[in-house]
Design a protein around this motif. Structure first.
Motif, PDB file in Angstrom:
ATOM      1  N   VAL A 176       0.803  -1.224   0.000  1.00 42.09           N
ATOM      2  CA  VAL A 176       0.000   0.000   0.000  1.00 42.09           C
ATOM      3  C   VAL A 176       0.839   1.278   0.000  1.00 42.09           C
ATOM      4  N   THR A 177       0.193   2.336  -0.486  1.00 44.66           N
ATOM      5  CA  THR A 177       0.626   3.694  -0.166  1.00 44.66           C
ATOM      6  C   THR A 177      -0.458   4.271   0.739  1.00 44.66           C
ATOM      7  N   PHE A 178      -0.032   4.934   1.815  1.00 45.21           N
ATOM      8  CA  PHE A 178      -0.975   5.412   2.816  1.00 45.21           C
ATOM      9  C   PHE A 178      -0.563   6.803   3.279  1.00 45.21           C
ATOM     10  N   PRO A 179      -1.473   7.551   3.887  1.00 46.29           N
ATOM     11  CA  PRO A 179      -1.148   8.913   4.342  1.00 46.29           C
ATOM     12  C   PRO A 179      -0.268   8.875   5.595  1.00 46.29           C
ATOM     13  N   LEU A 180       0.911   9.475   5.523  1.00 52.72           N
ATOM     14  CA  LEU A 180       1.821   9.517   6.663  1.00 52.72           C
ATOM     15  C   LEU A 180       1.664  10.840   7.388  1.00 52.72           C
ATOM     16  N   TYR A 231      16.833   2.950  12.764  1.00 55.01           N
ATOM     17  CA  TYR A 231      16.392   4.106  11.980  1.00 55.01           C
ATOM     18  C   TYR A 231      14.942   4.412  12.321  1.00 55.01           C
ATOM     19  N   ALA A 232      14.638   5.680  12.512  1.00 57.53           N
ATOM     20  CA  ALA A 232      13.262   6.103  12.767  1.00 57.53           C
ATOM     21  C   ALA A 232      12.960   7.353  11.969  1.00 57.53           C
ATOM     22  N   GLY A 233      11.710   7.471  11.536  1.00 50.74           N
ATOM     23  CA  GLY A 233      11.283   8.621  10.752  1.00 50.74           C
ATOM     24  C   GLY A 233      11.085   8.258   9.289  1.00 50.74           C
ATOM     25  N   TYR A 234      10.928   9.289   8.475  1.00 48.07           N
ATOM     26  CA  TYR A 234      10.762   9.095   7.036  1.00 48.07           C
ATOM     27  C   TYR A 234      11.665  10.102   6.340  1.00 48.07           C
ATOM     28  N   GLY A 235      12.822   9.613   5.895  1.00 44.85           N
ATOM     29  CA  GLY A 235      13.855  10.518   5.397  1.00 44.85           C
ATOM     30  C   GLY A 235      13.910  10.703   3.901  1.00 44.85           C
ATOM     31  N   GLU A 236      12.965  10.156   3.160  1.00 45.13           N
ATOM     32  CA  GLU A 236      13.013  10.278   1.706  1.00 45.13           C
ATOM     33  C   GLU A 236      13.061  11.751   1.294  1.00 45.13           C
ATOM     34  N   GLY A 237      14.004  12.065   0.424  1.00 42.93           N
ATOM     35  CA  GLY A 237      14.151  13.445  -0.036  1.00 42.93           C
ATOM     36  C   GLY A 237      14.940  14.330   0.907  1.00 42.93           C
ATOM     37  N   PHE A 238      15.655  13.733   1.885  1.00 40.73           N
ATOM     38  CA  PHE A 238      16.443  14.554   2.803  1.00 40.73           C
ATOM     39  C   PHE A 238      17.492  15.346   2.013  1.00 40.73           C
ATOM     40  N   ASP A 239      17.798  16.554   2.497  1.00 39.07           N
ATOM     41  CA  ASP A 239      18.751  17.401   1.770  1.00 39.07           C
ATOM     42  C   ASP A 239      20.069  17.602   2.512  1.00 39.07           C
ATOM     43  N   ASP A 240      20.143  17.074   3.750  1.00 39.08           N
ATOM     44  CA  ASP A 240      21.413  17.178   4.489  1.00 39.08           C
ATOM     45  C   ASP A 240      21.438  16.112   5.581  1.00 39.08           C
ATOM     46  N   VAL A 241      22.654  15.786   6.016  1.00 38.85           N
ATOM     47  CA  VAL A 241      22.841  14.830   7.110  1.00 38.85           C
ATOM     48  C   VAL A 241      23.792  15.450   8.127  1.00 38.85           C
ATOM     49  N   VAL A 242      23.356  15.515   9.373  1.00 35.16           N
ATOM     50  CA  VAL A 242      24.203  16.001  10.460  1.00 35.16           C
ATOM     51  C   VAL A 242      24.651  14.791  11.253  1.00 35.16           C
ATOM     52  N   ARG A 290       4.422  13.481   7.472  1.00 35.10           N
ATOM     53  CA  ARG A 290       4.678  14.188   6.215  1.00 35.10           C
ATOM     54  C   ARG A 290       3.404  14.832   5.679  1.00 35.10           C
ATOM     55  N   SER A 291       2.619  15.367   6.598  1.00 33.76           N
ATOM     56  CA  SER A 291       1.387  16.088   6.263  1.00 33.76           C
ATOM     57  C   SER A 291       0.454  15.235   5.407  1.00 33.76           C
ATOM     58  N   ASN A 292       0.367  13.948   5.769  1.00 39.07           N
ATOM     59  CA  ASN A 292      -0.521  12.987   5.120  1.00 39.07           C
ATOM     60  C   ASN A 292      -0.203  12.737   3.641  1.00 39.07           C
ATOM     61  N   LYS A 293       1.054  12.922   3.293  1.00 40.04           N
ATOM     62  CA  LYS A 293       1.495  12.542   1.952  1.00 40.04           C
ATOM     63  C   LYS A 293       1.404  11.022   1.819  1.00 40.04           C
ATOM     64  N   LYS A 294       0.938  10.554   0.655  1.00 35.93           N
ATOM     65  CA  LYS A 294       0.828   9.114   0.427  1.00 35.93           C
ATOM     66  C   LYS A 294       2.222   8.524   0.195  1.00 35.93           C
ATOM     67  N   VAL A 295       2.597   7.550   1.028  1.00 37.02           N
ATOM     68  CA  VAL A 295       3.928   6.953   0.944  1.00 37.02           C
ATOM     69  C   VAL A 295       3.817   5.438   1.016  1.00 37.02           C
ATOM     70  N   ASN A 296       4.846   4.762   0.545  1.00 41.88           N
ATOM     71  CA  ASN A 296       4.976   3.320   0.725  1.00 41.88           C
ATOM     72  C   ASN A 296       6.158   3.070   1.652  1.00 41.88           C
ATOM     73  N   ILE A 297       5.916   2.394   2.761  1.00 38.84           N
ATOM     74  CA  ILE A 297       6.975   2.108   3.733  1.00 38.84           C
ATOM     75  C   ILE A 297       6.966   0.603   4.002  1.00 38.84           C
ATOM     76  N   PRO A 298       7.814  -0.151   3.326  1.00 38.20           N
ATOM     77  CA  PRO A 298       7.805  -1.615   3.470  1.00 38.20           C
ATOM     78  C   PRO A 298       8.578  -2.102   4.689  1.00 38.20           C
ATOM     79  N   HIS A 299       8.175  -1.617   5.859  1.00 41.46           N
ATOM     80  CA  HIS A 299       8.843  -1.994   7.101  1.00 41.46           C
ATOM     81  C   HIS A 299       8.012  -3.028   7.848  1.00 41.46           C
ATOM     82  N   TRP A 300       8.683  -3.938   8.494  1.00 41.33           N
ATOM     83  CA  TRP A 300       8.035  -4.954   9.324  1.00 41.33           C
ATOM     84  C   TRP A 300       7.150  -4.308  10.392  1.00 41.33           C
ATOM     85  N   GLN A 301       7.667  -3.267  11.030  1.00 49.10           N
ATOM     86  CA  GLN A 301       6.924  -2.573  12.086  1.00 49.10           C
ATOM     87  C   GLN A 301       5.655  -1.937  11.546  1.00 49.10           C
TER      88      GLN A 301
END
Length: 605
Positions: free
Chosen positions: A468-472, A523-534, A475-486
């Motif tokens: 599925v893609t579902f509202p996250l 790893y936690a969160g939804y980092g797709e499209g991240f623009d920097d890493v600290v 991410r302001s309810n953007k439809k995403v696919n997250i194939p995680h066991w959790q």
């Protein structure tokens, strides 16, 4: 991991004698430390739940089945603190929050993580390893992964001493299943109708079925799966190649039968008629349904190459595949195609078995898209240190065999690798081909689109998990696919509640993990499209925290050897708070790697 305890210490005898002397006395117990007649206390601290297979037996335990011990002074714990305490017959987690004490099982039922090292916040404790949450008053699992809840123990304060009374069996098991209803409908098992039909047997499917029974659903539930085994922990296939299906089982056939969840194995759905509300399977079986839950998971993406008739080339799908890979790789040459998590985990698992392990990847650095180049290079170095050879920016052209068995893998660059076994881990796609003519809406990639309640565009049809893609929410309810066991667990619960008319929305923060060479990456969160890493800490030592930012906001975090920082960030993000990039950068400049005080303050705002 979980469930193993040392033999009872001699102190248990003293405790037992004390209990026998007090059998005729009136106990004053309370789950939260307040005095109340023990006779009024609910078994195990929660009404309607049990850690025994037969919940009715719970009420008739004899005093000798319990142990009681003074575990600390009332002032030993401050508010917001946890302590693992020994009762002689086992250990418990003692918690103090808002001036009240509570006691629950001390190990996460998922993989046995010590909860004392987790995160306590707002009435629940979050596992430091994989992010599951448990209510400290009831022990109920409130966020996933995992299927079981925790036992709770009675607590009282007497003469400034904190005393815990616990059932010995609960101390040993450290987990319990919620009470489930049974099917009251009189239906022949051969009848081609189910009130609820579930396609799939992964975590989304299993949690859906269990939640329905936990919520009082008493009609027929049928779970149909392509697998030949009862539901098992698929995440371990790539990490523990020699594990048998029996060792990976999540719920036994006996468990499913006791709770009236009918399992049909080796059943592949080939068509769905949403008007007639029927599902057709490959063997010709047709089943009508009132409500349908699609949780068919993913399928490996096929790879084009010459020599597809050559043997000993695997797409890792089953325990039998994993066992065969381990056997064939023993003192032989193994080649892994693809730098997906599955491919990399298999490579790591084979290094102490195979003569050589080679990885072929299309990108220059593994995990670059998910974790960024710096973290990806650090992980790549870990593999190289463990004698894994990389052939990056490359693809497979041909598989060459001898007498039908693999002997060489030919790359498009012209390089020829010796190979006795090959595992293809180049990614996967949704297993939804059987829905193409159904009217269930799917996007261009074949993912089923669902709303916040896991409902599709078709009445009575729900879907969850990898398909599925579902509202996250994050991410302001953007439809995403997250194939995680959790996340699949969460989808199963939300879908079941929606079917029962108790609609709830997904508020879970995505959380996943990987294990390689005895090191865990969280790893936690939804980092797709991240623009920097600290990055804080030391990448070379693989002791770091990486914050993924988009604009000026932290959207995800990854870490190695800095527990429970990822669970803490998940807690903050789940509460709706924002973590600013500038806060992370300031602490990085100050060298305060792993310092969580600022997150604790932010979480309490």
């Amino acid at each position: 991991m979980g469930g193993c305890f040392s033999k009872p210490k001699p102190v248990e005898v003293k405790v037992e004698l004390t209990l026998l002397e007090k059998e005729k006395e009136v106990d004053v117990m309370s789950p939260n430390g307040k005095a109340s007649p023990f006779s009024d206390c609910r078994p195990n601290g929660a009404l309607g739940h049990s850690s025994d297979e037969d919940s009715s037996a719970r009420l008739y335990h004899k005093p000798r089945d319990y142990v009681e011990a003074s575990v600390c002074h009332v002032k030993d714990l401050e508010n917001g603190q946890m302590r693992e305490v020994d009762l002689g017959a086992g250990r418990a987690l003692l918690i103090k929050e808002h001036g009240e004490f509570s006691a629950i099982g001390h190990k996460c039922p998922h993989y046995g993580a010590p909860l004392v090292k987790g995160v306590l916040s707002k009435g629940h404790v979050r596992c430091p390893w994989h992010g599951a949450c448990f209510n400290i008053a009831t022990g109920d699992i409130e966020d996933f992964p995992g299927l079981d809840s925790l036992p709770t123990f009675q607590v009282r304060v007497e003469k400034d001493k904190v005393i815990i009374r616990a059932n010995k069996q609960d101390l040993q098991s450290q987990k319990r299943s919620k009470v489930m209803s049974r099917c009251s409908a009189v239906i022949n098992s051969s009848t081609g109708f189910s009130h609820i039909l579930i396609i799939g047997s992964g975590p989304a499917a299993l949690v859906c079925a269990e939640t329905l029974r936990q919520e009082g659903f008493t009609d027929r539930i049928v779970m149909a799966t392509m697998d030949k085994h009862p539901p098992y922990d698929r995440t371990k296939l790539s990490k523990s190649l020699e594990s048998t299906a029996e060792q990976l089982i999540l719920r036994s056939l006996d468990f499913l039968q006791r709770h009236d969840v009918e399992l049909l194995t080796e059943k592949e759905a080939v068509a769905v008629d949403v008007k007639a509300r029927t599902v057709t399977f490959q063997d010709g079986l047709k089943m009508e349904y009132r409500k349908l839950f699609v949780a068919t998971g993913s399928r490996p993406k096929p790879m084009n190459y010459i020599g597809k008739d050559v043997g000993n080339v695997f797409y890792l799908r089953t325990p039998e595949d994993a066992n065969s890979i381990a056997t064939l790789a023993n003192n032989k040459n193994a080649v892994i195609v693809g730098t997906s998590f599955v491919g990399m985990e298999v490579a790591a698992a084979l290094t102490d078995k195979a003569h050589s392990v080679s990885i072929i990847g299309m990108q220059a650095v593994p995990f670059r898209k998910a974790f960024g180049e710096k973290v990806g290079k650090a992980i790549m170095k870990l593999f190289e240190t463990n004698r894994v050879k990389f052939y990056m920016l490359n693809e497979v052209s041909e598989m060459r065999g001898h007498h039908g068995q693999l002997k060489e893998v030919v790359l498009k660059s012209g390089k020829v690798l010796r190979a006795d076994v090959c595992v293809i881990g180049t990614g996967s796609g949704p297993a939804t081909a059987f829905l193409k003519q159904s009217g269930v809406h799917m996007d261009s990639k074949g993912f089923i689109t669902v709303n916040k309640m896991m409902q599709t565009n078709v009445e009575g049809v729900y879907a969850g998990g990898d398909v599925v893609t579902f509202p996250l929410l994050q991410r302001s309810n953007k439809k995403v696919n997250i194939p995680h066991w959790q996340m699949a667990h969460v989808h199963g619960r939300v879908a079941a509640l929606s079917m029962m008319g108790n609609a709830t929305e997904i508020k879970t923060v995505p959380y996943f993990w990987s294990a390689m060479f005895g090191k865990s990456l969280r790893y936690a969160g939804y980092g797709e499209g991240f623009d920097d890493v600290v990055i804080q800490g030391d990448l070379d030592e693989l002791r770091f925290v990486a914050f993924y930012t988009k604009s000026e906001e932290v959207v995800a975090v990854a870490s190695m050897n800095y527990d429970p920082i990822v669970s803490r960030v998940a807690e903050v993000l789940g509460s709706g708070k924002t973590i600013r990039k500038r806060d992370v950068e300031m602490l990085t400049r100050l060298g305060k790697t792993g310092d969580m005080s600022w997150l604790i303050d932010k979480d309490s705002q």
